[in-house]
Write a protein that holds these residues in place. Structure first.
Motif, PDB file in Angstrom:
ATOM      1  N   SER A 178       0.838  -1.198   0.000  1.00  0.00           N
ATOM      2  CA  SER A 178       0.000   0.000   0.000  1.00  0.00           C
ATOM      3  C   SER A 178       0.877   1.253   0.000  1.00  0.00           C
ATOM      4  O   SER A 178       2.096   1.191   0.193  1.00  0.00           O
ATOM      5  CB  SER A 178      -0.906   0.010   1.230  1.00  0.00           C
ATOM      6  OG  SER A 178      -0.128   0.104   2.415  1.00  0.00           O
ATOM      7  N   THR A 179       0.234   2.394  -0.179  1.00  0.00           N
ATOM      8  CA  THR A 179       0.953   3.662  -0.275  1.00  0.00           C
ATOM      9  C   THR A 179       1.831   3.912   0.942  1.00  0.00           C
ATOM     10  O   THR A 179       2.990   4.337   0.812  1.00  0.00           O
ATOM     11  CB  THR A 179      -0.054   4.819  -0.427  1.00  0.00           C
ATOM     12  OG1 THR A 179      -0.948   4.543  -1.514  1.00  0.00           O
ATOM     13  CG2 THR A 179       0.669   6.135  -0.683  1.00  0.00           C
ATOM     14  N   ASP A 195       1.907   0.123  -6.008  1.00  0.00           N
ATOM     15  CA  ASP A 195       0.968   0.515  -4.964  1.00  0.00           C
ATOM     16  C   ASP A 195      -0.388  -0.080  -5.332  1.00  0.00           C
ATOM     17  O   ASP A 195      -1.038   0.360  -6.275  1.00  0.00           O
ATOM     18  CB  ASP A 195       0.902   2.043  -4.893  1.00  0.00           C
ATOM     19  CG  ASP A 195      -0.054   2.553  -3.819  1.00  0.00           C
ATOM     20  OD1 ASP A 195      -0.836   1.756  -3.273  1.00  0.00           O
ATOM     21  OD2 ASP A 195      -0.023   3.768  -3.547  1.00  0.00           O
ATOM     22  N   TYR A 196      -0.809  -1.074  -4.587  1.00  0.00           N
ATOM     23  CA  TYR A 196      -2.027  -1.785  -4.990  1.00  0.00           C
ATOM     24  C   TYR A 196      -3.280  -0.931  -4.839  1.00  0.00           C
ATOM     25  O   TYR A 196      -4.334  -1.267  -5.399  1.00  0.00           O
ATOM     26  CB  TYR A 196      -2.180  -3.093  -4.226  1.00  0.00           C
ATOM     27  CG  TYR A 196      -2.467  -2.978  -2.742  1.00  0.00           C
ATOM     28  CD1 TYR A 196      -3.732  -2.621  -2.260  1.00  0.00           C
ATOM     29  CD2 TYR A 196      -1.484  -3.268  -1.804  1.00  0.00           C
ATOM     30  CE1 TYR A 196      -3.993  -2.527  -0.912  1.00  0.00           C
ATOM     31  CE2 TYR A 196      -1.736  -3.178  -0.447  1.00  0.00           C
ATOM     32  CZ  TYR A 196      -2.994  -2.805  -0.003  1.00  0.00           C
ATOM     33  OH  TYR A 196      -3.244  -2.713   1.336  1.00  0.00           O
ATOM     34  N   THR A 197      -3.193   0.198  -4.121  1.00  0.00           N
ATOM     35  CA  THR A 197      -4.346   1.089  -4.044  1.00  0.00           C
ATOM     36  C   THR A 197      -4.511   1.909  -5.321  1.00  0.00           C
ATOM     37  O   THR A 197      -5.568   2.508  -5.538  1.00  0.00           O
ATOM     38  CB  THR A 197      -4.225   2.049  -2.844  1.00  0.00           C
ATOM     39  OG1 THR A 197      -3.157   2.974  -3.077  1.00  0.00           O
ATOM     40  CG2 THR A 197      -3.981   1.283  -1.550  1.00  0.00           C
ATOM     41  N   GLN A 198      -3.456   1.927  -6.152  1.00  0.00           N
ATOM     42  CA  GLN A 198      -3.489   2.713  -7.379  1.00  0.00           C
ATOM     43  C   GLN A 198      -3.401   1.862  -8.642  1.00  0.00           C
ATOM     44  O   GLN A 198      -3.757   2.327  -9.729  1.00  0.00           O
ATOM     45  CB  GLN A 198      -2.307   3.708  -7.387  1.00  0.00           C
ATOM     46  CG  GLN A 198      -2.230   4.609  -6.175  1.00  0.00           C
ATOM     47  CD  GLN A 198      -3.379   5.590  -6.110  1.00  0.00           C
ATOM     48  OE1 GLN A 198      -3.863   6.066  -7.141  1.00  0.00           O
ATOM     49  NE2 GLN A 198      -3.830   5.895  -4.899  1.00  0.00           N
TER      50      GLN A 198
END
Length: 324
Positions: A178-179, A195-198
Motif C-alpha cells: 500500500s501507499t 501501490d495496490y491502491t493505485q
C-alpha cells in the motif's frame, strides 16, 4: 514460569498469563530462557481454531498444545546429557511450540546460534517468516541472478524478508504494497514498487519470472496473467484467502495444485517446514548484512492478546515482537 495459556478456541480474550511448571529437559533437549518471541498469522489462526478443518489436527474441542507462540530467541539455561552443540549461556534462536513463555524446551535440532548482527528481538522475528520466504524463493521459485520477481504482500512479516532474500539471490524485485509502505519496501532493496491502491499488477501488462503471493487477493487466472510464458507462481497460505472459515486458505491452494497439472506455468503451494539448515542459512544472510528484521511494534509478555489483535486487525507492517 509465566506463560500465555489457551484452553479453548476464540478471540484473543481466551489467552491468559498463567504460572505453569518450567519444562524438564530431556536428553536431546535444550532449555532456553526466552528473551523475545514473535507473533505470526499462525498464532491468531491457532487461537481461533481457524480454519475449522485444521482442528482435526490441532484438537477438536480445544488446542492440544496449551501454550501459544512459535518463534523465539534467548539464552540456553540448561542442556540434556546427549546435547553436544550447545551449553548454558549460548545465545540461540529457533522455532518450536510454546514460545510465549519465560522458558521454552526444544530439541537440539530446533535451534541455531543467534545471528551476532541481530538483537534478540530481531532474531526472534526470523524463524517462521524468514524460513517461509527462503523456501518459497529458493526451493520452489528457484530464484537466480537477473530473474524478475514480484512479491505480493511485500510489507508483511514474510514479505519484508522475501524482498531481501530475493535481492541476495540477485533477482530484480518488484514489491506490491500500500501507499504507506512504499518507502519501507524500497528501503529493503526493492527495485520497483506497485501501490495496490493505485494499480493492479495482474492487469498492467508486466510479466515476471516468479510471482510469490503472500496475500491471496487475486484469482489464479489473474496471477497467471502476470507470469512470463515459463514463469512460476508460488502460493503461500499466510494470507486471507477465499474459502471461508471452514476450509480457509485451502480452497485456493487446492485449486492451485490441481491447475498446476494442466498449466504451462509452474504453480507451487508452499508448505513451510522447520529446518535447522534453513535457520543456519538465515543466520549467514543476517551476519553478512543481507538480511535484517523490521519490527513494527513490541509488546511485553502479558500483552500477547493485544499483539495478536493488532496483527489480526490492523494490517501490521513487518513483524510484531514479544519481549520477555
Amino acid at each position: 514460569m509465566k506463560a500465555i495459556f489457551q484452553d479453548r478456541y476464540g478471540s484473543p480474550d481466551v489467552l491468559e498469563l498463567r504460572e505453569v511448571d518450567t519444562p524438564a529437559v530431556a536428553d536431546h533437549q535444550v532449555l532456553v530462557r526466552v528473551h523475545a518471541a514473535s507473533v505470526n498469522a499462525r498464532d491468531w489462526h491457532l487461537v481461533r481454531g481457524d480454519p475449522y478443518l485444521a482442528r482435526l489436527g490441532l484438537g477438536v474441542r480445544g488446542p492440544k498444545v496449551k501454550i501459544r507462540g512459535t518463534d523465539f530467541a534467548g539464552r540456553v539455561e540448561a542442556v540434556g546429557k546427549a546435547v553436544k552443540r550447545f551449553r548454558p549461556g549460548d545465545e540461540v534462536f529457533g522455532e518450536a511450540e510454546a514460545a510465549f513463555a519465560e522458558y521454552v524446551c526444544v530439541l537440539e535440532s530446533e535451534v541455531e546460534p543467534k545471528p551476532t548482527a541481530l538483537s534478540f528481538e530481531q532474531a526472534a522475528a526470523l524463524p517462521l517468516a524468514a524460513n517461509t520466504a527462503l523456501m518459497g524463493l529458493r526451493d520452489l521459485g528457484r530464484v537466480g541472478p537477473g530473474q524478475e520477481v514480484l512479491i505480493n504482500g511485500a510489507s508483511g512479516g514474510v514479505g519484508t524478508f522475501a524482498v531481501q532474500i530475493a535481492k541476495a539471490f540477485g533477482a530484480e524485485v518488484t514489491g506490491v504494497c500500500s501507499t504507506r509502505n512504499t518507502e519501507l519496501v524500497r528501503s529493503l532493496g526493492a527495485d520497483h514498487l506497485v501501490d495496490y491502491t493505485q494499480e493492479d499488477f495482474t492487469r498492467n501488462g508486466r510479466r515476471y519470472d516468479l510471482v510469490f503471493d503472500l496475500v491471496g487477493n487475486h484469482s489464479l487466472a489473474g496471477f497467471r496473467r502476470a507470469l512470463k510464458p515459463t514463469g512460476t507462481l508460488v502460493l503461500s497460505g499466510g494470507g486471507v484467502f477465499e474459502g471461508g472459515s471452514a476450509i480457509g486458505p485451502m480452497s485456493l491452494l487446492i485449486r492451485g495444485q490441481l491447475m498446476s497439472r494442466f498449466s504451462r506455468h509452474r504453480l507451487h503451494v508452499l508448505a513451510a517446514k522447520r529446518s535447522q539448515e534453513n535457520l543456519a542459512a538465515l543466520r549467514e544472510l543476517a551476519d553478512s548484512g543481507q538480511l535484517t528484521s523490521v519490527i513494527d511494534r513490541t509488546y511485553p509478555l502479558r500483552e500477547v492478546p493485544d499483539a495478536i489483535r493488532y496483527l489480526e486487525g490492523e494490517h501490521a507492517r513487518s513483524k510484531v515482537v514479544i519481549t520477555v
